[in-house]
Design an enzyme around this catalytic site. Sequence first.
Site, PDB file in Angstrom:
ATOM      1  N   TRP A 191      -6.979 -13.966  11.845  1.00  0.00           N
ATOM      2  CA  TRP A 191      -7.079 -12.499  11.797  1.00  0.00           C
ATOM      3  C   TRP A 191      -8.504 -11.993  11.919  1.00  0.00           C
ATOM      4  O   TRP A 191      -8.738 -10.863  12.344  1.00  0.00           O
ATOM      5  CB  TRP A 191      -6.450 -11.972  10.496  1.00  0.00           C
ATOM      6  CG  TRP A 191      -7.165 -12.359   9.220  1.00  0.00           C
ATOM      7  CD1 TRP A 191      -7.105 -13.549   8.559  1.00  0.00           C
ATOM      8  CD2 TRP A 191      -8.042 -11.535   8.443  1.00  0.00           C
ATOM      9  NE1 TRP A 191      -7.873 -13.519   7.423  1.00  0.00           N
ATOM     10  CE2 TRP A 191      -8.456 -12.297   7.325  1.00  0.00           C
ATOM     11  CE3 TRP A 191      -8.497 -10.218   8.578  1.00  0.00           C
ATOM     12  CZ2 TRP A 191      -9.329 -11.802   6.344  1.00  0.00           C
ATOM     13  CZ3 TRP A 191      -9.355  -9.707   7.612  1.00  0.00           C
ATOM     14  CH2 TRP A 191      -9.766 -10.503   6.505  1.00  0.00           C
ATOM     15  N   GLU A 240      -2.941   1.115   4.359  1.00  0.00           N
ATOM     16  CA  GLU A 240      -3.830   1.977   3.573  1.00  0.00           C
ATOM     17  C   GLU A 240      -3.885   3.380   4.190  1.00  0.00           C
ATOM     18  O   GLU A 240      -3.973   4.379   3.488  1.00  0.00           O
ATOM     19  CB  GLU A 240      -5.262   1.423   3.546  1.00  0.00           C
ATOM     20  CG  GLU A 240      -5.464   0.221   2.654  1.00  0.00           C
ATOM     21  CD  GLU A 240      -5.287  -1.092   3.410  1.00  0.00           C
ATOM     22  OE1 GLU A 240      -4.626  -1.086   4.473  1.00  0.00           O
ATOM     23  OE2 GLU A 240      -5.789  -2.128   2.917  1.00  0.00           O
ATOM     24  N   ARG A 253       0.847  -1.218   0.000  1.00  0.00           N
ATOM     25  CA  ARG A 253       0.000   0.000   0.000  1.00  0.00           C
ATOM     26  C   ARG A 253       0.869   1.250   0.000  1.00  0.00           C
ATOM     27  O   ARG A 253       0.650   2.181  -0.749  1.00  0.00           O
ATOM     28  CB  ARG A 253      -0.927  -0.006   1.222  1.00  0.00           C
ATOM     29  CG  ARG A 253      -2.284  -0.680   1.053  1.00  0.00           C
ATOM     30  CD  ARG A 253      -2.151  -2.093   0.601  1.00  0.00           C
ATOM     31  NE  ARG A 253      -3.378  -2.822   0.396  1.00  0.00           N
ATOM     32  CZ  ARG A 253      -3.674  -3.960   1.038  1.00  0.00           C
ATOM     33  NH1 ARG A 253      -2.856  -4.473   1.944  1.00  0.00           N
ATOM     34  NH2 ARG A 253      -4.784  -4.592   0.733  1.00  0.00           N
ATOM     35  N   HIS A 259      -5.651 -10.627  -4.259  1.00  0.00           N
ATOM     36  CA  HIS A 259      -4.721  -9.516  -3.993  1.00  0.00           C
ATOM     37  C   HIS A 259      -3.546  -9.539  -4.976  1.00  0.00           C
ATOM     38  O   HIS A 259      -2.407  -9.206  -4.602  1.00  0.00           O
ATOM     39  CB  HIS A 259      -4.205  -9.577  -2.543  1.00  0.00           C
ATOM     40  CG  HIS A 259      -5.277  -9.293  -1.531  1.00  0.00           C
ATOM     41  ND1 HIS A 259      -5.707  -8.023  -1.232  1.00  0.00           N
ATOM     42  CD2 HIS A 259      -6.029 -10.128  -0.759  1.00  0.00           C
ATOM     43  CE1 HIS A 259      -6.661  -8.078  -0.311  1.00  0.00           C
ATOM     44  NE2 HIS A 259      -6.883  -9.355  -0.023  1.00  0.00           N
ATOM     45  N   ASP A 312       0.511  -6.991  -3.334  1.00  0.00           N
ATOM     46  CA  ASP A 312      -0.934  -6.817  -3.108  1.00  0.00           C
ATOM     47  C   ASP A 312      -1.496  -6.026  -4.283  1.00  0.00           C
ATOM     48  O   ASP A 312      -0.851  -5.953  -5.337  1.00  0.00           O
ATOM     49  CB  ASP A 312      -1.204  -6.135  -1.751  1.00  0.00           C
ATOM     50  CG  ASP A 312      -2.504  -6.624  -1.122  1.00  0.00           C
ATOM     51  OD1 ASP A 312      -3.554  -6.479  -1.773  1.00  0.00           O
ATOM     52  OD2 ASP A 312      -2.468  -7.165  -0.009  1.00  0.00           O
ATOM     53  N   ASP A 333      -3.282  -0.660  12.271  1.00  0.00           N
ATOM     54  CA  ASP A 333      -3.847   0.412  11.445  1.00  0.00           C
ATOM     55  C   ASP A 333      -5.164   0.895  12.047  1.00  0.00           C
ATOM     56  O   ASP A 333      -5.752   1.866  11.568  1.00  0.00           O
ATOM     57  CB  ASP A 333      -4.046  -0.028   9.986  1.00  0.00           C
ATOM     58  CG  ASP A 333      -4.887  -1.287   9.852  1.00  0.00           C
ATOM     59  OD1 ASP A 333      -4.873  -2.141  10.784  1.00  0.00           O
ATOM     60  OD2 ASP A 333      -5.578  -1.431   8.824  1.00  0.00           O
ATOM     61  N   TYR A 348      -4.406  -5.289  15.057  1.00  0.00           N
ATOM     62  CA  TYR A 348      -4.179  -4.528  13.821  1.00  0.00           C
ATOM     63  C   TYR A 348      -3.815  -3.093  14.201  1.00  0.00           C
ATOM     64  O   TYR A 348      -4.637  -2.338  14.716  1.00  0.00           O
ATOM     65  CB  TYR A 348      -5.436  -4.558  12.936  1.00  0.00           C
ATOM     66  CG  TYR A 348      -5.504  -5.745  11.977  1.00  0.00           C
ATOM     67  CD1 TYR A 348      -4.891  -6.958  12.275  1.00  0.00           C
ATOM     68  CD2 TYR A 348      -6.174  -5.637  10.752  1.00  0.00           C
ATOM     69  CE1 TYR A 348      -4.949  -8.031  11.408  1.00  0.00           C
ATOM     70  CE2 TYR A 348      -6.249  -6.714   9.868  1.00  0.00           C
ATOM     71  CZ  TYR A 348      -5.632  -7.907  10.205  1.00  0.00           C
ATOM     72  OH  TYR A 348      -5.696  -8.975   9.336  1.00  0.00           O
ATOM     73  N   GLU A 355      -9.370 -13.429   1.514  1.00  0.00           N
ATOM     74  CA  GLU A 355     -10.355 -12.557   0.854  1.00  0.00           C
ATOM     75  C   GLU A 355     -10.517 -12.814  -0.645  1.00  0.00           C
ATOM     76  O   GLU A 355     -10.845 -11.887  -1.392  1.00  0.00           O
ATOM     77  CB  GLU A 355      -9.964 -11.086   1.069  1.00  0.00           C
ATOM     78  CG  GLU A 355      -9.957 -10.697   2.531  1.00  0.00           C
ATOM     79  CD  GLU A 355      -9.557  -9.243   2.779  1.00  0.00           C
ATOM     80  OE1 GLU A 355     -10.140  -8.636   3.680  1.00  0.00           O
ATOM     81  OE2 GLU A 355      -8.661  -8.720   2.086  1.00  0.00           O
TER      82      GLU A 355
HETATM   83  C1  ACM Z   1      -6.221  -9.412   6.030  1.00  0.00           C
HETATM   84  O1  ACM Z   1      -6.348  -8.476   6.835  1.00  0.00           O
HETATM   85  N1  ACM Z   1      -6.794  -9.352   4.831  1.00  0.00           N
HETATM   86  C2  ACM Z   1      -5.451 -10.607   6.365  1.00  0.00           C
END
Ligand code: ACM
Length: 551
Positions: free
Chosen positions: A399, A479, A183, A273, A212, A428, A426, A330
């Site tokens: 996660w 991000e 990112r 990704h 990614d 962020d 996390y 994802e």
């Molecule tokens: C993730 O936060 N997509 C592992």
Amino acid sequence: MKIRPAITTISLCLVALLLCSIVVDLSAAEQPALIPQPEKIQTTPGQFLIQPQTKILLFPANDQTRDLADYFVETVSPAMGFVLTVAPFAEETELENCIIFKINPNLNLSDQGYQLNIIPKKITLEATSSTGLFYGVQTLRQLLPASVESDVPVAGEKWSLPCLKITDQPRFTWRGVMLDESRHFFGKRTVKKILERMALHKMNRFHWHLTDEPAWRIEIKQYPLLTEIGSKGSWSNPADPPKFYTQADIKEIVTFAARRHIIVIPEIDMPGHATAANRAYPEHSGGGSEKLPDFTFNPGREQTYQYLENILDETAKLFPGPWIHFGGDEVHFGNEQWKTNPDVIKKLKLEGLATILDMEHYFNRRMAATIQKLGKTTIGWDEITDTGIPPQQAIIMWWRHDKPQQLKKALQNGFQVILCPRIPCYFDFVQHNSHQHGRRWQGKFCPLELTYAYPDPLDKFPPEQRPLIIGIQANVWTERIHNDSRLDFMIYPRLSAIAEACWSKPEQKDFNDFRTRLPKMLNRHRILGDYYFDPFNPEQSPEPAGPQRKN
Ligand code: ACM
């Protein structure tokens, strides 16, 4: 004559009382401000003073102990203004004013543990391995005044350490930090700084998220377009100039980390990704969805498996550690086009698979087998729990904090697990209610105390499953983090909280006590030039603004 034995008894009692009173477990107020908190500390009066003539003696004197001594000397010399001498330990050595680093295979400690004994005349640091000695060195560093972090000589400082005895070893073997550089790209200097702060906190795994959607950041010699084209852009701006790590850069980082007993784990995210890679080599794109075009690799094409194997093969050679992370997260966000992709349709038929979810699982099983063939163990996000990969072939990173059943399933199926749920791992996510520029989840975020308390109590898991939990990790997605001051602000001091959560046993964890030790660490960050959040004075450490997105 008769009263002599009585006097002797009384004096012995007095001596015993005196000894009892000076060898005591420290109360919170008297404790040296160490983070993470060691397993056991006993203090005695007095101090050891490091002076220009203080010698470091090595037993045995080999490459590992010498390098460790050099690391210690390099760390403390700039502030001290003198360079300590290092010499082999010999029986006839004058044991005055010396620091002994000793490998002792007979110690009853784990291979990451150490024992430290400080008396006014000498310091003895013992461990069964150089890794244990390294953690003892970090404790020595933290016992010194915070000004030892200065990069210029500090006039008038006394380099004294309190006399004490510490026995210490970690709770978890995996004590990780993940940095997302797809990112936003931060570069070698910043990565080294994070590794050095991790070392200070006895953290030992650096998970490097290198690929990614916005950009691909690792040079792969067989596929030069991955970096020529794929490394252009960032989350903030698709027009950002190309930025990536050459293979020489990667070797430099891996070596820098290894010296600090940190293993670097690369992540090459697949089959989702994959957008940046697909800009470079569109023939390997499996398409995406309307919102996320070209989000996936093509799981229907044999050439794509070969392409990914070649990428992983070069990657495996660059990272000497035992693991490769292949993402796996994802995929459903952007694999809608698999339903109509002729390669995928053909492959489903050929392999007797029914759905695109079966296709995803097939892909994951194949990549885990490929990674095993390359001599490494797979790590993947918790989605890969469902794919039929044998538990001895992969480690799961849990996660999705909103999917506890996924963690339960991983443990029930016998997978080793690393805990990194969004809340509270996390970084962020914002850490204070007044902060505006990070994530929240239904209003929830990751304050220091929540990160600190994690993952206890573990008795929610059956006793036979607990050993499968090998550690905890902080994940720094970027991000919303685009420069060093924001990166620092999001990491410090939560790194201190997660380090103690990783290292210290539940009996040693106490948030109020941690708060009394934290100011010295913040002072260290200040001297090191880090832009940390100050939880004691939130208004004195203003939140740096997040990135603006240009499309
Ligand atoms: C993730 O936060 N997509 C592992």
